[in-house]
Design a protein around this motif. Sequence first.
Motif, PDB file in Angstrom:
ATOM      1  N   GLY A 190     -10.815  54.467 -13.384  1.00  0.00           N
ATOM      2  CA  GLY A 190     -10.443  55.806 -12.956  1.00  0.00           C
ATOM      3  C   GLY A 190     -11.541  56.593 -12.281  1.00  0.00           C
ATOM      4  O   GLY A 190     -11.309  57.270 -11.282  1.00  0.00           O
ATOM      5  N   HIS A 191     -12.779  56.489 -12.780  1.00  0.00           N
ATOM      6  CA  HIS A 191     -13.853  57.307 -12.209  1.00  0.00           C
ATOM      7  C   HIS A 191     -14.287  56.814 -10.839  1.00  0.00           C
ATOM      8  O   HIS A 191     -14.940  57.538 -10.088  1.00  0.00           O
ATOM      9  CB  HIS A 191     -15.057  57.336 -13.161  1.00  0.00           C
ATOM     10  N   ARG A 192     -13.932  55.588 -10.460  1.00  0.00           N
ATOM     11  CA  ARG A 192     -14.293  55.073  -9.151  1.00  0.00           C
ATOM     12  C   ARG A 192     -13.418  55.667  -8.051  1.00  0.00           C
ATOM     13  O   ARG A 192     -13.868  55.817  -6.914  1.00  0.00           O
ATOM     14  CB  ARG A 192     -14.175  53.536  -9.133  1.00  0.00           C
ATOM     15  N   CYS A 193     -12.173  55.949  -8.358  1.00  0.00           N
ATOM     16  CA  CYS A 193     -11.250  56.512  -7.361  1.00  0.00           C
ATOM     17  C   CYS A 193     -10.241  57.402  -8.071  1.00  0.00           C
ATOM     18  O   CYS A 193      -9.072  57.024  -8.203  1.00  0.00           O
ATOM     19  CB  CYS A 193     -10.556  55.397  -6.578  1.00  0.00           C
ATOM     20  N   PRO A 194     -10.686  58.581  -8.526  1.00  0.00           N
ATOM     21  CA  PRO A 194      -9.794  59.460  -9.292  1.00  0.00           C
ATOM     22  C   PRO A 194      -8.556  59.895  -8.521  1.00  0.00           C
ATOM     23  O   PRO A 194      -7.486  60.054  -9.106  1.00  0.00           O
ATOM     24  CB  PRO A 194     -10.693  60.655  -9.638  1.00  0.00           C
ATOM     25  N   GLU A 217     -13.746  47.182 -11.576  1.00  0.00           N
ATOM     26  CA  GLU A 217     -14.715  48.120 -11.016  1.00  0.00           C
ATOM     27  C   GLU A 217     -14.606  48.279  -9.506  1.00  0.00           C
ATOM     28  O   GLU A 217     -15.020  49.289  -8.957  1.00  0.00           O
ATOM     29  CB  GLU A 217     -16.141  47.662 -11.365  1.00  0.00           C
ATOM     30  N   ASP A 218     -14.041  47.284  -8.812  1.00  0.00           N
ATOM     31  CA  ASP A 218     -13.957  47.379  -7.355  1.00  0.00           C
ATOM     32  C   ASP A 218     -12.681  46.713  -6.867  1.00  0.00           C
ATOM     33  O   ASP A 218     -12.028  45.946  -7.588  1.00  0.00           O
ATOM     34  CB  ASP A 218     -15.181  46.749  -6.688  1.00  0.00           C
ATOM     35  N   ALA A 224      -8.760  39.812  -6.643  1.00  0.00           N
ATOM     36  CA  ALA A 224      -9.000  38.473  -7.189  1.00  0.00           C
ATOM     37  C   ALA A 224      -8.220  38.256  -8.487  1.00  0.00           C
ATOM     38  O   ALA A 224      -7.700  37.156  -8.734  1.00  0.00           O
ATOM     39  CB  ALA A 224     -10.494  38.270  -7.432  1.00  0.00           C
ATOM     40  N   LEU A 225      -8.111  39.294  -9.322  1.00  0.00           N
ATOM     41  CA  LEU A 225      -7.350  39.189 -10.565  1.00  0.00           C
ATOM     42  C   LEU A 225      -5.868  38.986 -10.274  1.00  0.00           C
ATOM     43  O   LEU A 225      -5.193  38.202 -10.960  1.00  0.00           O
ATOM     44  CB  LEU A 225      -7.553  40.450 -11.407  1.00  0.00           C
TER      45      LEU A 225
END
Length: 295
Positions: A190-194, A217-218, A224-225
């Motif tokens: 969430g904090h990477r792209c709120p 995280e990215d 990939a997942l």
Amino acid sequence: MKFDLRQLQAFVTLADTANYREAASRLFITQPALTKQIQGLEQTLGCTLFKRGRHGAELLTQASALVKHGREFERHALAVASGVAGRLKIGFGLSSFALAPALVARFKQQVTDVMVHLQDMPSAIQQEQLLSGQLQLGFMRRPQTPQLQEHRLLIDRLVLAVPTRMTEPDPAAFDVQQALTSQPLLQMVGHRCPGLSQQIAGFLGANRLTGMVQEAEDIQTLVALVAAGIGNAILPRSVSFIAGPDVTLYPLSGPSSEWEVSMVWNPDFADPIRDHFVRQVIASHPLPVSATPER
């Protein structure tokens, strides 16, 4: 040590002409005004630059380097003032992941002397830095404050990323609603792209869907997942170029499924370099368009 640009211009002009009357004429000032500017520069530097003689103003030896630097400074100052030299700090987010670098590359082809610093950051951080003057330009969700000016560039929307091996040969036959409920859903931290997290939360809430079960995280890790079959993910359509052949994207619709992305700047800060960039982008993108089509 602070220099007055007018003093430097007077210094270079006098060095070129070696004559106070001619230099004053070129500068459209009086000879006493020119003398005052030269004396002010000499006082700042703590040395004498010229001496008067029968043949005019003679430039002293120790000032020759200053003439060169003065000319270079004058050329650079004029380039900065016209928006063709200097630095430009730009923020961008996921929805402009491909567009912002492409626009910077086009700008650099025409304006080679501008150093562009492009930084990935959430829209909320871009807005804060635009208001404080730390950022000159942002590619972000539409701003929430009237102080900032914007030019709308594109409409992005949510897509569902699923493993290609789980799809139907006929894309129209794939049941997106079932895929949303039958498989685990993955998302960015969430904090990477709120902004994106809030968009997805709004979409899930409007469709009464459960929350995410795993975070990455990215965006590359998230894709990939999905490709590995860990689950499906809701992404912006604009990042479809990252998906690769092992991931297929299906558009989502309904409430909270799309949003607008703008080029944003703060007109309270005068900035000819930024304005040059803005003019070029508006000329090439007069109307907002849809983000890159899904694969």
